[in-house]
Design a protein around this motif. Structure first.
Motif, short mmCIF file in Angstrom:
data_model
loop_
_atom_site.label_atom_id
_atom_site.label_comp_id
_atom_site.label_asym_id
_atom_site.label_seq_id
_atom_site.Cartn_x
_atom_site.Cartn_y
_atom_site.Cartn_z
N LEU A 1 0.85 -1.21 -0.06
CA LEU A 1 -0.09 -0.04 0.15
C LEU A 1 0.77 1.19 0.00
CD1 LEU A 1 -2.97 -1.04 2.30
CD2 LEU A 1 -2.69 -1.38 -0.04
N ASP B 1 -5.60 11.17 1.00
CA ASP B 1 -6.60 10.10 0.68
C ASP B 1 -6.22 8.79 1.27
OD1 ASP B 1 -8.36 12.16 -0.12
OD2 ASP B 1 -7.81 11.64 -2.27
N LYS C 1 -6.29 7.43 3.93
CA LYS C 1 -7.19 6.77 4.92
C LYS C 1 -8.27 5.95 4.28
CE LYS C 1 -10.52 10.56 5.64
NZ LYS C 1 -11.31 11.07 6.59
N TYR C 2 -8.72 6.47 3.00
CA TYR C 2 -9.53 5.59 2.45
C TYR C 2 -9.08 4.28 1.76
CZ TYR C 2 -11.93 10.08 2.52
OH TYR C 2 -12.67 11.39 2.94
N ARG D 1 -6.29 2.74 3.06
CA ARG D 1 -6.00 1.60 4.00
C ARG D 1 -7.42 0.98 4.23
NH1 ARG D 1 -4.34 3.34 9.83
NH2 ARG D 1 -5.94 4.73 9.64
N LYS D 2 -8.69 1.69 4.46
CA LYS D 2 -9.84 1.05 4.76
C LYS D 2 -10.24 0.03 3.74
CE LYS D 2 -14.09 -0.03 5.82
NZ LYS D 2 -14.35 -0.78 7.21
N GLN D 3 -10.09 0.50 2.42
CA GLN D 3 -10.50 -0.29 1.41
C GLN D 3 -9.68 -1.29 1.07
OE1 GLN D 3 -10.09 1.29 -2.89
NE2 GLN D 3 -12.33 1.14 -3.12
N ASN D 4 -8.51 -1.19 1.28
CA ASN D 4 -7.58 -2.41 1.17
C ASN D 4 -7.64 -3.21 2.68
OD1 ASN D 4 -6.12 -2.35 -1.51
ND2 ASN D 4 -6.52 -0.29 -1.06
N MET D 5 -8.46 -3.26 3.43
CA MET D 5 -8.81 -4.15 4.34
C MET D 5 -7.73 -4.11 5.46
SD MET D 5 -9.54 -7.42 1.61
CE MET D 5 -7.94 -7.25 1.05
N GLN D 6 -7.08 -2.84 5.99
CA GLN D 6 -6.23 -2.72 6.68
C GLN D 6 -6.44 -1.76 7.91
OE1 GLN D 6 -3.15 -4.40 6.93
NE2 GLN D 6 -3.67 -5.65 5.33
N LEU D 7 -7.63 -1.53 8.01
CA LEU D 7 -8.04 -0.70 9.20
C LEU D 7 -8.35 -1.69 10.59
CD1 LEU D 7 -8.52 2.40 10.16
CD2 LEU D 7 -10.73 2.00 8.98
N ASN E 1 -9.41 -8.84 9.73
CA ASN E 1 -10.63 -8.01 9.95
C ASN E 1 -11.81 -8.37 9.29
OD1 ASN E 1 -9.84 -6.68 7.75
ND2 ASN E 1 -9.59 -4.75 8.77
N THR F 1 -13.55 -6.66 7.14
CA THR F 1 -13.73 -6.23 5.73
C THR F 1 -13.05 -7.21 4.88
OG1 THR F 1 -13.52 -3.79 6.42
CG2 THR F 1 -12.96 -4.21 4.15
N GLU G 1 -17.81 -0.76 3.54
CA GLU G 1 -16.37 -1.34 3.29
C GLU G 1 -15.69 -0.56 2.45
OE1 GLU G 1 -16.09 -3.60 5.56
OE2 GLU G 1 -17.29 -5.39 5.20
N CYS G 2 -16.10 0.84 2.33
CA CYS G 2 -15.35 1.68 1.12
C CYS G 2 -15.21 1.10 -0.35
CB CYS G 2 -14.23 2.19 2.02
SG CYS G 2 -13.55 3.93 1.10
N ALA H 1 -14.61 -1.94 -0.69
CA ALA H 1 -13.66 -2.98 -0.82
C ALA H 1 -14.13 -4.19 -1.93
CB ALA H 1 -13.11 -3.78 0.46
N ILE I 1 -11.57 -4.69 -4.70
CA ILE I 1 -10.48 -5.74 -4.44
C ILE I 1 -11.09 -7.02 -5.08
CG2 ILE I 1 -9.49 -7.36 -2.71
CD1 ILE I 1 -8.74 -4.42 -2.41
N GLN J 1 -3.16 -10.50 4.12
CA GLN J 1 -3.82 -10.87 5.47
C GLN J 1 -3.44 -12.02 6.24
OE1 GLN J 1 -6.73 -9.63 6.84
NE2 GLN J 1 -6.37 -7.76 5.56
#
Lengths: 342, 342, 342, 342
Positions: free
Chosen positions: A66, A221, A223-224, A226-232, B59, B61, B90-91, B93, B97, B231
């Motif tokens: 990322l 951007d 933060k989006y 990270r979330k979208q890539n499943m790392q939040l 997680n 997501t 999930e923004c 994802a 993804i 993951q």
């Protein structure tokens, strides 16, 4: 079980575990909007510069992939050592997730130089060609060596002259800092590094990596992403608290120092064993050596480790924050027994 | 700070933390090749059936996105409730993804029925149209309701009749099990469910989710997908040990039971407050209610929570394994004070 | 303007244009459900075997990328020559679109051998490592050389022994067929090749490439993939009609023969010019040569072409179906003038 | 065969074919660096404004998907009518290729209004939520209706007020221009539209679509994106020449006018048939009508067309640049025969 397989075969340093325990009180807003995370970010800024933007992720694959993804576009290539973890050990995550074309170049004990990279700085503006977008190096390297600040600066300058960025895979950055005897800042921000994938897991944490954008603009951007890539992480405080404990009282330094010195001890003892040849200078916490092939299997039964190069019977022995003098002594004892019985 | 914001604002249950501590000894091979992970998988199989393939991820997501991704092809669509977490939280994802097209359909208190799905079972074989590939439901739902086994079976049958799969987002599956008074197996494997994204984090774990392929064939090659999608946890034992503690002594059940009963208590007390209207049947650990708009801000200062629907002043109050009687009493006291002062 | 830049700088062969014109009557169902497409597919099957599944796409990047994508999984790597078009000239499409990790290996005049590939057949089953999934070769190669059937068979066998597939980038397959004096089938299906990205554009068509799955099973669901990846042509008959014209009366053979013989003629004449050194055996329609650096710019003004290797002043001269004797003579005349004036 | 199936079941307008023929001389540099492409771009700028950046691609799926992709980030959502082609007929390309989350909203005869969109303008800055990034409308719509300039301006303003962009799927933009009696510019650039996916294929071209960035900045780096996404045509002149012919002598206008007037004629005649109910105002070249169910199959045998809504026996009849008076008369004759025999 004791092993020299990897610094991630160790568990959690007691002070880190205590930090997890200590912050396990009451309710806390999730996803990083908490006091622990604020404090951990502050500590990163003390070490890397006040303009550093910090994002915690779960593991090194995410941190590398990322970090590189956000610093490049899908049509960019990233130049790296052929031995680099991003090239050999991410199961193609940089390609699949970030759309990056990696350009592996031959390494010298895990390191690369401008001369290795320059032949690939071509095709700029030509739409058929992946556009060189970043150089990625590992510090300390996968071969247990360390870039000097001036080497890093030279690579950063080369990158910037070509409108590219310099990324560091820093899963073992602490070991490098200790080896160099320098604060993190001196060989990252001060040298023009743009992004660091910073690792805690291999140096005594349970888990926790940080993507550091040393140039604030690069973090836009993210933060989006990270979330979208499943790392939040919802219960973020439990990564943040680890980093706090790790920075406070310089636990990172103690752990890295210990691991490095154990490797030195191991290397020193090995030199007395004629059948073993150390293949790479031991600068941090790993020892690479060629050993007699028929030693490998019986040795692994006692102390697990990985064969690095099957063709050359080269093995890798990693030391960790919790490697003990006794581990080294028993292992050396074993090696000597093998040696003498020949 | 105390809150009704989310069941992930809680910390770690002490027994879980102890499990982390207890397995923090010595070296262990990384990435899941360890005794803790073997044991945790075995426990999952006891609860979901011996053919279950189990993969831990960081997680929810990831659990949802990768579970759906592996069960579908990029040209498939997935039908879900418009309120589903995969659709709203999930923004993007699943789209980014997994390449999935989500088809959100109107929900009934968070649930969907065959009649909602059937109009979208069209265009099969027509290459211009995303091919319906799976139905995804959430159990217990985002609205705090629970599917009965026969409802799940009906959806699984509909899916299978159309060569599709049924996926459950089970981030709160334990709360559903407790509400139904049934073992997990009875409303998953036994009903024909194909994949479960199973959550531990919201029920007392530090972190840890499991992708369960109830049909072994579906798990083929997933180990590469987990790694490539960032993951794979190096120190896997620290997720596995949590799940062991969670299943042994039925901690999962105790935690979920407690959270559910706290929500019941909250709901019961609320019924005495005329200005508040509960909007969704309280079946697990969440209470949805419309409250006077001017109460919201002052209330949040004392006990943090989220507004669910700004247009209707509908709020969500979640109870957790560590919500106390005192929390409820204080919160109800507060609500009553507001109520009386009008 | 006349040029030796690329065989795609030519226009459309008159017989191809006539075929477009001839099928431009009346209405036809779109997207390939028409008599022209059926006929074109039939012709491909005559040349490649009755089990061939045929999908037309717009260009070579699509043909290579989607052919490889459908034959592999995202966690696979594809081994190819470092000079291969997929590696150097697709702007990273295989990585970005297909998620593939390319492993470029050193070439010998554009070709690769089992010995080049074998060191990369490792890490099978190890989830950290991209799993070798296919070998991709180019026939005829980017360096104007040709694999013999036995060389292709050897590579196919190696691939299959390792559960991998063999893909051919056949954007100039016709030139290879002519050079070998063999039907397409003899050096593709009969050798065990799995997928061919077959090109018409560089051999006299306006545009049109075909993805050939020589093993029917590999084609499953590909129609959705073609559509989703933006390669489904609504007025498909206008590609199909071109291929029909191209196969009937053996236009493909005549065009390729002509282009190849023009390159032979060019190469022969060049041998009389002492300052020029042909660097690669001329087996099809391209000539690679080192020439004096100061000739390059003035030459390009008369006949456009590309410098292949700037460090060595190596240039590439491509001949096409419409290269004339006069083109060659004028160009040679020019070269001789340069030569004599030194 | 004659059909009312789609305007892409027609062939190539003779003037377009002649243009292909006329530019089929000599060699031309590939990939768009040619005089035809320069001229075609110039013509687009005359029609859409001097700041327009123009990129030709092969088909409408690419034009929509890549136009939207380049204007958004992977974490953005795009709001569109539920009937929009991007939502229903791209086999999920926007999701898979661009990573976009589409948010379909209910249409009114194919059109959407600010009121439909506003409920989805939420979650800005909240990383769990796909960030609204663009509105996409189709002009003329999939239902054969046309947005007025003031309606477009209203949507553009709404988009810009929310830092979003307005995209037009203009696969039938020419039909809209003719229906409005306005130059393209008046209802695109002048209204604040940011990106147009402009179609030629459905209005008499062999193939050819253009992505128009009306705001120059949006076009940055798009040349790499087009190449990487498999949409760069080597023999580009053959698309460019088509667009030149299409703009010169106003062929686009004549073709669209003809198609529209044929639909008007069809609609007018239909009103005399009591069993048929026109369901959508006929504003361009399509007629939507409910007809007796048992007419559908026998009718299709004579003139192929598609059923639009199986539940309501609603069919779509599209007219094209080459629909003849005789086609209409024969078809109406057929309908009347069916009507009288009841």
């Amino acid at each position: 079980m004791r092993s020299f397989a990897s610094d991630n075969n160790s568990g959690i340093h007691p002070a880190i575990l205590k930090a997890i325990q200590d912050c396990n009180t009451d309710h806390t807003v999730g996803y990083g909007d908490d006091v622990y995370t604020k404090r951990a970010i502050e500590l990163f800024r003390q070490h890397f510069g006040q303009h550093t933007e910090v994002f915690f992720v779960f593991n090194g694959t995410a941190s590398n992939t990322l970090g590189l993804m956000h610093a490049t576009k899908t049509f960019n290539s990233v130049i790296c050592a052929d031995t680099s973890h991003v090239n050999t050990d991410e199961c193609g995550a940089p390609e699949r997730i970030a759309g990056i074309k990696l350009i592996p170049v031959p390494n010298r004990n895990g390191k690369i130089k401008p001369a290795d990279i320059m032949p690939h700085l071509e095709g700029f503006g030509f739409e058929h060609h992946s556009q060189p977008g970043a150089i990625s190096i590992t510090q300390s390297t996968e071969m247990g060596t360390v870039y000097k600040p001036e080497e890093i600066k030279e690579l950063a300058d080369l990158a910037h002259q070509n409108s590219m960025l310099l990324h560091i895979d820093g899963s073992r950055l602490a070991n490098a800092a200790v080896a160099l005897g320098l604060p993190f800042k001196n060989f990252t921000s001060d040298c023009g590094v743009d992004i660091v994938s910073f690792g805690g897991t291999k140096n005594g944490m349970m888990m926790g990596e940080a993507i550091l954008f040393l140039n604030q603009k690069l973090a836009k951007d993210f933060k989006y992403i990270r979330k979208q890539n499943m790392q939040l992480f919802s219960k973020m405080r439990f990564i943040s608290a680890q980093f706090i404990a790790w920075f406070e009282d310089e636990l990172w330094k103690k752990n890295a120092q210990h691991a490095n010195s154990m490797a030195q001890k191991l290397a020193k003892e090995i030199q007395t064993i004629p059948q073993i040849k150390i293949t790479v200078p031991v600068e941090v916490n790993g020892v690479f050596a060629e050993i007699p092939q028929h030693w490998i299997e019986p040795l692994k039964k006692e102390f697990f480790f990985y064969t690095w190069n099957h063709l050359r019977n080269e093995v890798r022995w990693m030391c960790s924050f919790d490697t003990t003098d006794k581990d080294i002594e028993q292992f050396i004892g074993l090696l000597k027994k093998f040696s003498h019985s020949e």
